[in-house]
Design a protein around this motif. Structure first.
Motif, PDB file in Angstrom:
ATOM      1  N   SER A  71       0.617  -0.999   0.038  1.00 20.40           N
ATOM      2  CA  SER A  71      -0.210   0.152  -0.065  1.00 20.40           C
ATOM      3  C   SER A  71       0.855   1.641   0.172  1.00 20.40           C
ATOM      4  N   ILE A  84       2.273   1.306  -3.866  1.00 21.50           N
ATOM      5  CA  ILE A  84       1.294   2.042  -4.902  1.00 21.50           C
ATOM      6  C   ILE A  84       0.692   3.385  -4.164  1.00 21.50           C
ATOM      7  N   GLU A 141     -11.450   5.180  -6.916  1.00 25.03           N
ATOM      8  CA  GLU A 141     -10.027   4.288  -7.982  1.00 25.03           C
ATOM      9  C   GLU A 141      -9.415   4.856  -7.789  1.00 25.03           C
ATOM     10  N   ASP A 184      -6.133   2.954  -8.612  1.00 23.80           N
ATOM     11  CA  ASP A 184      -4.654   1.501  -8.754  1.00 23.80           C
ATOM     12  C   ASP A 184      -3.752   2.093  -9.973  1.00 23.80           C
ATOM     13  N   GLN A 227      -4.993  -5.986 -14.645  1.00 23.04           N
ATOM     14  CA  GLN A 227      -6.079  -4.831 -14.374  1.00 23.04           C
ATOM     15  C   GLN A 227      -6.842  -5.558 -15.660  1.00 23.04           C
ATOM     16  N   PRO A 245      -8.217  -3.310  -4.584  1.00 25.15           N
ATOM     17  CA  PRO A 245      -7.820  -2.457  -4.535  1.00 25.15           C
ATOM     18  C   PRO A 245      -6.571  -1.508  -4.166  1.00 25.15           C
ATOM     19  N   TRP A 246      -5.982  -0.745  -3.803  1.00 28.03           N
ATOM     20  CA  TRP A 246      -5.444  -0.201  -2.421  1.00 28.03           C
ATOM     21  C   TRP A 246      -5.880   1.017  -2.134  1.00 28.03           C
ATOM     22  N   SER A 247      -6.229   2.113  -3.370  1.00 28.85           N
ATOM     23  CA  SER A 247      -6.955   3.077  -3.327  1.00 28.85           C
ATOM     24  C   SER A 247      -8.072   3.083  -2.632  1.00 28.85           C
TER      25      SER A 247
END
Length: 407
Positions: free
Chosen positions: A237, A240, A312, A314, A378, A387-389
């Motif tokens: 995290s 990214i 989102e 990423d 993706q 997704p990390w975001s």
């Protein structure tokens, strides 16, 4: 145009950064030698202005200005000193895991101090034997009652020799499963923490990135970031959501420095009775560099804006880091061709140094091949997990795209 998707406070911050560059940084350039890499004077002055803690919420004493503000500072610094920009972003990267997964006790203890510039953090993940392969980490932490005992080495650590505290990702169980790593906060002055002598490198003058070793270093369990087994989440995290945009910002500054240098050279030097820029071949090459700068700005600022919106992002973060670094390398290569022999002598031109700096942006936070792999996954819907975001969405700012009137 200075930036995209910015508001009046952003441009006020940009003006402050440019003033600091004029007054504090330019008189000290060039930053050469090991001593320059380990001198914390400038990075601490920037930290005291709150630039390390731009994304720390106001509740913890930070400025709470978000990722666009962070990008502006990194971008502007990199135009004159990619090394200092890399140093600052490494400290910003060091607090990401604490913000995302740290306990409330750790946040209350450390975030206000980082926000005030009293403490410089960094993230300590890579090792000589594993590189960016996170699950290949061999440095270990072993539980002993209410403490952990840390052993092993870490290499290529940004801000290694100026940081006051390290966010360290360590192996806490065997194998390569999802729960084999754990993250900890370790003070640089704690017994058992040892810095190896800093080595000179060819790129990023003024940036310290060296080795940190741990020899039976004991830390309390309350210094653990996240749960046992969440070390990969801390590292991923951080990389990214912070590292990729940060490095894209450094690469963007390098790109703009390349363009400025090329424009100056081609407008002031003449060949066959007219300035170089008026020769069609040269004009075409300069136009390509300008296109690279323009598209890189849009990529970086869009990704930062989406993060600040809590959207989102990423894919945009992956693309920004990958493409801006590639554009910087391609533009520096064109600039070498345009400059000819001038580019071979540092006293004549900064282009060779900028080419090295641009190449230094490619491996960290995922090599170009890794970025393409992730983007392909993706595109095909093969990316794993949330997704990390989305998982660590930023608090929503009002955003430029929503604004109808006023600032």
């Amino acid at each position: 145009m200075d930036g995209y998707l910015t508001r009046r406070p952003h441009e006020q911050l940009r003006a402050q950064v440019r003033s600091f560059i004029t007054e504090e940084i330019r008189p000290r350039l060039p930053l050469k030698g090991v001593d320059a890499r380990t001198d914390a004077t400038l990075i601490r002055r920037m930290a005291r202005k709150g630039w390390v803690g731009l994304t720390i919420p106001k509740a913890y004493g930070g400025r709470g200005q978000g990722h666009v503000a962070k990008l502006i500072v990194t971008h502007e610094l990199a135009r004159v000193s990619p090394g200092l920009a890399a140093e600052l972003q490494a400290c910003q990267l060091g607090l990401a895991g604490l913000l995302n997964l740290g306990s409330e006790q750790l946040k209350q203890t450390w975030l206000p101090r980082i926000a005030r510039g009293e403490v410089l953090p960094t993230i300590t993940v890579t090792g000589r034997d594993s590189g960016s392969h996170i699950k290949g980490i061999t440095a270990t932490a072993r539980k002993d009652g209410d403490e952990w005992i840390i052993n092993g080495g870490k290499a290529w650590i940004g801000a290694s020799h100026v940081a006051d505290v390290h966010c360290v990702v360590l192996r806490t169980s065997e194998g390569t499963g999802d729960n084999c790593l754990t993250a900890f906060l370790v003070e640089a002055e704690r017994e058992g923490v040892r810095l190896l002598p800093h080595q000179e490198s060819v790129a990023l003058q003024g940036f310290s990135f060296g080795e940190v070793h741990f020899d039976d270093c004991r830390i309390p369990d309350i210094h653990r970031i996240g749960e046992v087994g969440e070390g990969e989440a801390v590292a991923s995290s951080s990389s990214i959501l912070y590292g990729r945009l940060n490095l894209g910002g450094v690469a963007l500054g390098i790109l703009e420095a390349i363009l400025d240098t090329v424009v100056e050279h081609t407008t002031q030097r003449s060949l066959y009775g007219k300035p170089l820029i008026k020769h069609p071949v040269v004009n075409d090459q300069v136009g390509e560099i300008q296109a690279n700068v323009t598209s890189a700005r849009m990529l970086a600022y869009l990704a930062a804006h989406l993060l600040d919106r809590g959207e989102e992002a990423d894919t945009e973060l992956l693309t920004a880091k990958y493409k801006i670094a590639e554009k910087a390398v391609a533009s520096a290569t064109l600039a070498m061709e345009i400059s000819g022999a001038y580019a071979l002598f540092p006293d004549e031109s900064p282009i060779a140094q900028l080419l090295l700096d641009a190449h230094a942006m490619r491996p960290p936070a995922g090599t170009p091949g890794i970025q393409r792999l992730r983007l392909g996954q993706q595109a095909a819907g093969l990316a794993k997990g949330v997704p990390w975001s989305r998982r660590f969405a930023s608090p929503r700012h009002s955003g430029v795209l929503e604004r109808l009137t006023g600032d």
